[in-house]
Scaffold this motif. Structure first.
Motif, PDB file in Angstrom:
ATOM      1  N   GLN A   1      38.213   6.703  55.165  1.00 49.62           N
ATOM      2  CA  GLN A   1      38.765   5.384  55.443  1.00 49.62           C
ATOM      3  C   GLN A   1      37.650   4.330  55.420  1.00 49.62           C
ATOM      4  O   GLN A   1      37.832   3.235  54.886  1.00 49.62           O
ATOM      5  CB  GLN A   1      39.479   5.363  56.791  1.00 49.62           C
ATOM      6  CG  GLN A   1      40.164   4.029  57.089  1.00 49.62           C
ATOM      7  CD  GLN A   1      41.008   4.091  58.359  1.00 49.62           C
ATOM      8  OE1 GLN A   1      41.311   5.168  58.862  1.00 49.62           O
ATOM      9  NE2 GLN A   1      41.380   2.944  58.866  1.00 49.62           N
ATOM     10  N   LYS A   2      36.498   4.663  55.975  1.00 47.70           N
ATOM     11  CA  LYS A   2      35.369   3.738  55.939  1.00 47.70           C
ATOM     12  C   LYS A   2      34.931   3.500  54.497  1.00 47.70           C
ATOM     13  O   LYS A   2      34.564   2.376  54.120  1.00 47.70           O
ATOM     14  CB  LYS A   2      34.213   4.283  56.782  1.00 47.70           C
ATOM     15  CG  LYS A   2      34.493   4.287  58.283  1.00 47.70           C
ATOM     16  CD  LYS A   2      33.363   4.965  59.042  1.00 47.70           C
ATOM     17  CE  LYS A   2      33.654   5.018  60.534  1.00 47.70           C
ATOM     18  NZ  LYS A   2      33.546   3.709  61.181  1.00 47.70           N
ATOM     19  N   LEU A   3      34.971   4.545  53.695  1.00 47.45           N
ATOM     20  CA  LEU A   3      34.638   4.401  52.281  1.00 47.45           C
ATOM     21  C   LEU A   3      35.643   3.501  51.577  1.00 47.45           C
ATOM     22  O   LEU A   3      35.285   2.714  50.699  1.00 47.45           O
ATOM     23  CB  LEU A   3      34.588   5.781  51.616  1.00 47.45           C
ATOM     24  CG  LEU A   3      34.279   5.815  50.115  1.00 47.45           C
ATOM     25  CD1 LEU A   3      32.925   5.178  49.823  1.00 47.45           C
ATOM     26  CD2 LEU A   3      34.318   7.238  49.590  1.00 47.45           C
ATOM     27  N   GLU A   4      36.926   3.600  51.954  1.00 52.50           N
ATOM     28  CA  GLU A   4      37.956   2.724  51.374  1.00 52.50           C
ATOM     29  C   GLU A   4      37.620   1.264  51.643  1.00 52.50           C
ATOM     30  O   GLU A   4      37.784   0.403  50.778  1.00 52.50           O
ATOM     31  CB  GLU A   4      39.337   3.044  51.970  1.00 52.50           C
ATOM     32  CG  GLU A   4      39.860   4.440  51.754  1.00 52.50           C
ATOM     33  CD  GLU A   4      40.241   4.746  50.324  1.00 52.50           C
ATOM     34  OE1 GLU A   4      39.947   3.942  49.426  1.00 52.50           O
ATOM     35  OE2 GLU A   4      40.833   5.815  50.099  1.00 52.50           O
ATOM     36  N   TYR A   5      37.169   0.977  52.843  1.00 51.33           N
ATOM     37  CA  TYR A   5      36.844  -0.410  53.190  1.00 51.33           C
ATOM     38  C   TYR A   5      35.681  -0.925  52.352  1.00 51.33           C
ATOM     39  O   TYR A   5      35.701  -2.056  51.872  1.00 51.33           O
ATOM     40  CB  TYR A   5      36.494  -0.521  54.675  1.00 51.33           C
ATOM     41  CG  TYR A   5      37.654  -0.274  55.609  1.00 51.33           C
ATOM     42  CD1 TYR A   5      38.964  -0.549  55.215  1.00 51.33           C
ATOM     43  CD2 TYR A   5      37.450   0.235  56.889  1.00 51.33           C
ATOM     44  CE1 TYR A   5      40.033  -0.320  56.068  1.00 51.33           C
ATOM     45  CE2 TYR A   5      38.515   0.462  57.758  1.00 51.33           C
ATOM     46  CZ  TYR A   5      39.804   0.185  57.336  1.00 51.33           C
ATOM     47  OH  TYR A   5      40.860   0.405  58.189  1.00 51.33           O
TER      48      TYR A   5
ATOM     49  N   LYS B   1      34.892  -2.644  44.138  1.00 46.39           N
ATOM     50  CA  LYS B   1      35.627  -2.227  42.939  1.00 46.39           C
ATOM     51  C   LYS B   1      35.452  -0.753  42.590  1.00 46.39           C
ATOM     52  O   LYS B   1      35.266  -0.386  41.434  1.00 46.39           O
ATOM     53  CB  LYS B   1      35.223  -3.100  41.749  1.00 46.39           C
ATOM     54  CG  LYS B   1      35.515  -4.587  41.969  1.00 46.39           C
ATOM     55  CD  LYS B   1      35.121  -5.416  40.781  1.00 46.39           C
ATOM     56  CE  LYS B   1      35.413  -6.875  41.024  1.00 46.39           C
ATOM     57  NZ  LYS B   1      34.981  -7.753  39.927  1.00 46.39           N
ATOM     58  N   GLU B   2      35.468   0.072  43.600  1.00 49.03           N
ATOM     59  CA  GLU B   2      35.490   1.525  43.409  1.00 49.03           C
ATOM     60  C   GLU B   2      34.178   2.097  42.868  1.00 49.03           C
ATOM     61  O   GLU B   2      34.083   3.291  42.612  1.00 49.03           O
ATOM     62  CB  GLU B   2      36.640   1.941  42.465  1.00 49.03           C
ATOM     63  CG  GLU B   2      38.007   1.429  42.874  1.00 49.03           C
ATOM     64  CD  GLU B   2      38.546   2.087  44.137  1.00 49.03           C
ATOM     65  OE1 GLU B   2      38.470   3.312  44.233  1.00 49.03           O
ATOM     66  OE2 GLU B   2      39.026   1.368  45.011  1.00 49.03           O
ATOM     67  N   TYR B   3      33.155   1.264  42.651  1.00 49.63           N
ATOM     68  CA  TYR B   3      31.896   1.774  42.105  1.00 49.63           C
ATOM     69  C   TYR B   3      31.342   2.936  42.911  1.00 49.63           C
ATOM     70  O   TYR B   3      30.902   3.937  42.362  1.00 49.63           O
ATOM     71  CB  TYR B   3      30.858   0.651  42.097  1.00 49.63           C
ATOM     72  CG  TYR B   3      30.617   0.007  40.749  1.00 49.63           C
ATOM     73  CD1 TYR B   3      31.551   0.102  39.725  1.00 49.63           C
ATOM     74  CD2 TYR B   3      29.446  -0.696  40.496  1.00 49.63           C
ATOM     75  CE1 TYR B   3      31.325  -0.482  38.501  1.00 49.63           C
ATOM     76  CE2 TYR B   3      29.211  -1.294  39.269  1.00 49.63           C
ATOM     77  CZ  TYR B   3      30.157  -1.188  38.274  1.00 49.63           C
ATOM     78  OH  TYR B   3      29.929  -1.760  37.054  1.00 49.63           O
ATOM     79  N   LEU B   4      31.366   2.795  44.211  1.00 50.06           N
ATOM     80  CA  LEU B   4      30.752   3.799  45.062  1.00 50.06           C
ATOM     81  C   LEU B   4      31.500   5.128  44.976  1.00 50.06           C
ATOM     82  O   LEU B   4      30.890   6.201  44.920  1.00 50.06           O
ATOM     83  CB  LEU B   4      30.704   3.304  46.512  1.00 50.06           C
ATOM     84  CG  LEU B   4      29.816   4.079  47.481  1.00 50.06           C
ATOM     85  CD1 LEU B   4      28.411   4.252  46.923  1.00 50.06           C
ATOM     86  CD2 LEU B   4      29.769   3.387  48.824  1.00 50.06           C
ATOM     87  N   LYS B   5      32.827   5.068  44.946  1.00 48.78           N
ATOM     88  CA  LYS B   5      33.615   6.307  44.816  1.00 48.78           C
ATOM     89  C   LYS B   5      33.336   6.994  43.489  1.00 48.78           C
ATOM     90  O   LYS B   5      33.201   8.216  43.423  1.00 48.78           O
ATOM     91  CB  LYS B   5      35.100   5.987  44.904  1.00 48.78           C
ATOM     92  CG  LYS B   5      35.601   5.664  46.288  1.00 48.78           C
ATOM     93  CD  LYS B   5      37.092   5.536  46.207  1.00 48.78           C
ATOM     94  CE  LYS B   5      37.578   4.634  47.310  1.00 48.78           C
ATOM     95  NZ  LYS B   5      38.968   4.243  47.097  1.00 48.78           N
TER      96      LYS B   5
ATOM     97  N   LEU C   1      47.186  -2.729  54.727  1.00 48.18           N
ATOM     98  CA  LEU C   1      48.116  -2.836  55.857  1.00 48.18           C
ATOM     99  C   LEU C   1      48.543  -1.446  56.338  1.00 48.18           C
ATOM    100  O   LEU C   1      48.760  -1.233  57.533  1.00 48.18           O
ATOM    101  CB  LEU C   1      49.338  -3.672  55.462  1.00 48.18           C
ATOM    102  CG  LEU C   1      49.067  -5.175  55.282  1.00 48.18           C
ATOM    103  CD1 LEU C   1      50.251  -5.854  54.582  1.00 48.18           C
ATOM    104  CD2 LEU C   1      48.794  -5.851  56.627  1.00 48.18           C
ATOM    105  N   ALA C   2      48.639  -0.496  55.402  1.00 46.13           N
ATOM    106  CA  ALA C   2      48.957   0.889  55.777  1.00 46.13           C
ATOM    107  C   ALA C   2      47.835   1.478  56.636  1.00 46.13           C
ATOM    108  O   ALA C   2      48.094   2.109  57.670  1.00 46.13           O
ATOM    109  CB  ALA C   2      49.167   1.738  54.525  1.00 46.13           C
ATOM    110  N   LEU C   3      46.592   1.276  56.225  1.00 49.10           N
ATOM    111  CA  LEU C   3      45.462   1.774  57.019  1.00 49.10           C
ATOM    112  C   LEU C   3      45.414   1.094  58.385  1.00 49.10           C
ATOM    113  O   LEU C   3      45.081   1.727  59.387  1.00 49.10           O
ATOM    114  CB  LEU C   3      44.142   1.534  56.270  1.00 49.10           C
ATOM    115  CG  LEU C   3      43.938   2.283  54.944  1.00 49.10           C
ATOM    116  CD1 LEU C   3      42.540   2.017  54.403  1.00 49.10           C
ATOM    117  CD2 LEU C   3      44.159   3.780  55.104  1.00 49.10           C
ATOM    118  N   ASN C   4      45.762  -0.188  58.416  1.00 50.98           N
ATOM    119  CA  ASN C   4      45.803  -0.919  59.681  1.00 50.98           C
ATOM    120  C   ASN C   4      46.846  -0.321  60.621  1.00 50.98           C
ATOM    121  O   ASN C   4      46.621  -0.182  61.823  1.00 50.98           O
ATOM    122  CB  ASN C   4      46.101  -2.392  59.416  1.00 50.98           C
ATOM    123  CG  ASN C   4      45.876  -3.276  60.623  1.00 50.98           C
ATOM    124  OD1 ASN C   4      44.912  -3.111  61.361  1.00 50.98           O
ATOM    125  ND2 ASN C   4      46.773  -4.219  60.845  1.00 50.98           N
TER     126      ASN C   4
END
Length: 486
Positions: free
Chosen positions: A435-439, A445-449, A234-237
Motif C-alpha cells: 500500500q505504501k508502494l502504491e502511494y 507513474k509506476e516507475y518504481l514498481k 478512495l478504496a485504499l482510504n
C-alpha cells in the motif's frame, strides 16, 4: 519467439546505423541543425549548440528552431544571447529563495513558487508582500493565505481556483502542518465542482499518510465522475478505515473505468486482499500481462517462477556488462528497460540520453573526471552509456546499497529519497508495505514498481545463488528503513 528476436535484432541494427551516422558528425553547427526534423531530437541538439561559444545572433537563430522551450534551454539561451533583460529573467528564475526576498517585485514573482514561499519565515513573507502588493495583487492574496495565523481558515473561504492553486502547490510539509483538517461541507461542495482538479486533490491528499483529517473528509465521496485512480485511492482510504464493503465498491468502480490490463490486475489484486478469494489470485497468476501483481499472485500461490523468456537479450548489452556481478547487471538492465526500452537513440523530454538515459550535465562531469573529450554525438554510443552509468552507480553506492534506493538516486528523485527516510515501506505486513508502494508509485507513474519487477526477474535469471522473492525485496526495504532511521 524467433520473430521477436529477429525484430529486436532489426531494431538494434537500425539504431546502430543511426548512432554511427551521428558519431561521424564531428562538429555541431547551425547548418547541421537545419537538417534535423522538428521535435525532441532537434531541441536536444539546439540545447547542446547553445552551450557552445556562439554569437548572440546565432543563439537567436537557434532558438527559432525550438519546438518545446524548457527552462534549461532558456537558461542556456540567455547566457549565449547576452541580453541584459533576458539574463535578468533567467537569473530570477534560478535565484535561491533566500536572495529572492531581497530582490525587486518582478524578480520575486518570476522566481518564487508557492512551494518555496511556504518555506520562508513570516517576516520574509511580509517583506515580499510589501514589495509586490501594488503590482501583483493576485500573487499577494495567495501569500496572505499561507502567512496568516491559521492558514486553513483563509484557504477554505478562498475561491475555488485559488483554493486549488494554493493546496496543490504548497510544500508537502506545510500542507501537512497547516491544512490537515476536515473540510467543511460548503468548501467541499465548492471544490468538488471541478472534477479534474478534485482528482489531483485526491491524489495529493490520499498518498500522504499524515493527512488523516483530510482523509476522513473523503470517506464517502461520490466517485461516479472521478477517474479510476481516484476510485482506487478512495478504496485504499476505506481500507484504512476498516470499511471493506466501501473499499470493494470503489474497486469495482475503478475496474469499470479502465481497459488497461495492467491497471485492472492491480485492482483485482486488492480485491483479493479484501475477499481472500483464491479464484481471483489464480486468474491473476495466469494473466496475459506480466506485472508486479501477476507475479505476486504466483508467489502467494507458491507457483514456480514465471517463464522469463520475455526478457530481451541484446548481444551488445550482454557483452558490455559481462564483467559485472549479477546484481549490477540486473540493475543496469532494469534501468535500461524502463528508461529507454533499450533504445540507444532515446532522448527524453528532460534531455536524458542514450540507452541508460543520463543527463548531459552528468556526462560532462564524468568525461572531465576521466580526462575524456565530451562530444554531443558520442553519448548515444551504447558502450559509453553503460560505462558512464556504471561509474555513476559506483558513486551512488557510497550512499545507498539497496537496489531500490540506488534506482531512486539514479533518477535524481530527492523527494522520494527523503520519503524513504520516513519509512517508505515500513510495515510488518506485506499488503501494508505494498500500500505504501502504491502511494509512492501513484505519483511516479509506476516507475518504481516496474523497476522492482524487472530487477527481480533479471537477477533471478542471472544468479547462481538463492533466488529473490518479491516478499524478500520488501523485507530488505524494512531493514534498510530501520538503518536510515537509526
Amino acid at each position: 519467439m524467433k520473430h521477436l528476436i529477429f525484430l529486436l535484432a532489426c531494431i538494434f541494427l537500425l539504431n546502430a546505423q543511426e548512432i554511427e551516422k551521428e558519431e561521424n558528425q564531428t562538429e555541431l553547427t547551425f547548418d547541421w541543425l537545419l537538417t534535423l526534423n522538428k521535435g525532441i531530437k532537434r531541441d536536444f541538439y539546439v540545447n547542446e549548440y547553445l552551450q557552445k561559444d556562439i554569437s548572440s545572433e546565432d543563439s537567436l537563430k537557434a532558438l527559432s528552431l525550438v519546438d518545446n522551450l524548457t527552462n534549461e534551454m532558456f537558461f542556456n539561451f540567455a547566457k549565449a544571447f547576452k541580453h541584459d533583460e533576458t539574463l535578468a529573467v533567467a537569473q530570477c528564475m534560478q535565484m535561491d529563495t533566500r536572495y529572492l526576498v531581497d530582490s525587486y517585485a518582478d524578480c520575486i514573482v518570476i522566481g518564487l513558487s508557492l512551494e518555496e514561499a511556504t518555506t520562508l519565515s513570516s517576516i520574509d513573507i511580509d517583506l515580499i508582500v510589501q514589495k509586490t502588493r501594488e503590482k501583483y495583487p493576485t500573487f499577494v492574496k495567495k501569500l496572505k493565505v499561507i502567512s496568516s495565523s491559521i492558514p486553513f481558515t483563509k484557504l477554505i473561504i478562498s475561491k475555488k481556483d485559488d483554493f486549488y492553486d494554493i493546496y496543490l502547490n504548497v510544500d508537502s510539509n506545510f500542507r501537512t502542518k497547516y491544512f490537515n483538517y476536515k473540510l467543511p461541507k460548503r468548501t467541499f461542495l465548492k471544490i468538488f465542482i471541478d472534477k479534474n482538479k478534485f482528482d489531483k486533490f485526491i491524489a495529493i491528499s490520499l498518498t500522504n499518510e499524515k493527512l488523516k483529517k483530510v482523509h476522513n473528509s473523503l470517506l464517502e465521496v461520490d466517485d461516479s465522475l472521478l477517474n479510476h485512480n481516484s476510485s482506487f485511492l478512495l478504496a485504499l482510504n476505506s481500507l484504512n478505515d476498516n470499511n471493506l464493503n466501501s473499499a470493494y465498491i470503489y474497486l469495482e468502480n475503478a475496474i469499470s473505468k479502465t481497459k488497461d490490463k495492467k491497471t485492472i490486475d492491480k485492482y483485482l489484486f486488492w480485491k483479493y486482499y479484501i475477499t481472500k478469494d483464491e479464484d481471483i489470485l489464480e486468474n491473476l497468476s495466469n494473466s496475459i500481462n506480466l506485472n508486479l501483481y501477476s507475479t505476486l499472485a504466483n508467489e502467494l500461490l507458491a507457483k514456480p517462477l514465471l517463464d522469463d523468456s520475455f526478457l530481451e537479450s541484446l548481444d551488445p548489452f550482454d557483452i558490455l556488462t559481462n564483467d559485472y556481478d549479477s546484481s549490477r547487471i540486473a540493475l543496469l538492465y532494469a534501468i535500461a528497460k524502463i528508461k529507454s526500452k533499450f533504445d540507444a537513440n532515446k532522448i527524453s523530454k528532460n534531455f536524458e540520453v542514450g540507452i541508460m538515459q543520463l543527463k548531459t550535465s552528468l556526462l560532462r562531469t564524468i568525461s572531465t573526471n576521466l580526462n575524456e573529450r565530451y562530444s554531443s554525438f558520442s553519448q548515444f554510443n551504447m558502450e559509453n552509456s553503460i560505462k558512464y552509468a556504471n561509474i555513476h552507480l559506483n558513486n551512488l553506492e557510497n550512499l545507498f546499497k539497496d537496489p531500490i534506493y540506488l534506482f531512486l538516486a539514479y533518477e535524481g528523485n530527492i523527494k522520494l529519497l527523503n520519503k524513504s527516510k520516513e519509512n517508505i515501506f515500513k510495515s510488518d505486513d506485506l499488503f501494508k508495505s505494498l500500500q505504501k508502494l502504491e502511494y509512492v508509485s501513484n505519483i511516479e507513474k509506476e516507475y518504481l514498481k516496474d523497476f522492482i519487477l524487472y530487477y527481480y526477474y533479471f537477477y533471478n535469471k542471472l544468479t547462481k545463488k538463492e533466488k529473490l522473492t518479491l516478499s524478500s525485496i520488501f523485507e530488505n526495504q524494512l531493514e534498510l528503513d530501520q538503518k536510515l532511521n537509526d
